[in-house]
Design a protein around this motif. Sequence first.
Motif: not given
Length: 156
Positions: A71-83
Motif C-alpha cells: 500500500i505504501f509503495y502503491t500510494l506514496l511512491v508516485p507522490y515521492l517521485t513527483m516531489i
Amino acid sequence: MKDLLKDFLETSRDRIKTPITGSFALAFLLWNWRPILVLLLSDSSIENKIKHIDKNYCGYWALLAPLLIAIFYTLLVPYLTMIIERMTLGAIKGQRYNKKVLDKLEEEQNRISQEYELMKASREFEIEQIKSGQRSINELSERIASLEAKLQASKN
C-alpha cells in the motif's frame, strides 16, 4: 473448458499487472524469505517443514507487513517521485542553460579561430608579396597613378 481456462488466465494476468498485486507479491517474497527458503531447501519432511514454519514464522505480520509495504509503495511512491522530480527540475533547467551557454561559447570560439586564421593567412600573403617585391611594384604603380591624376588636375 478451454475457454474457461483461457478466461481464468487472462483475468489472473490482469490482476497480477495491477500495481498493488505486484507490489504485494514482491513485498511478500522479501518479507517472508526465510520460511520460503525453509520450505524449498530444508531436508526435513513436508510435515516437519510446515510445523517449523507455522511455529516460527506464521503470524499477523507475515501478511500484514507485505500488505502495508504494498500500500505504501502503491500510494506514496508516485507522490515521492513527483516531489523528487520537482526538486531536481531546477538542476535540469540549470544543466540545459549551461549547455546552451557552452554551445554559444564554442560557436564564438570557432568564429574567432576562423577570423584569426584568415588574418594569419593575410599576413603571410603580405609577407610573401614583400619578399617577392610585388608589393613595392604595386605601391609604385599606385603612386604613379595618383601623381598622374594630380598632374592632370593641375593642368586643367
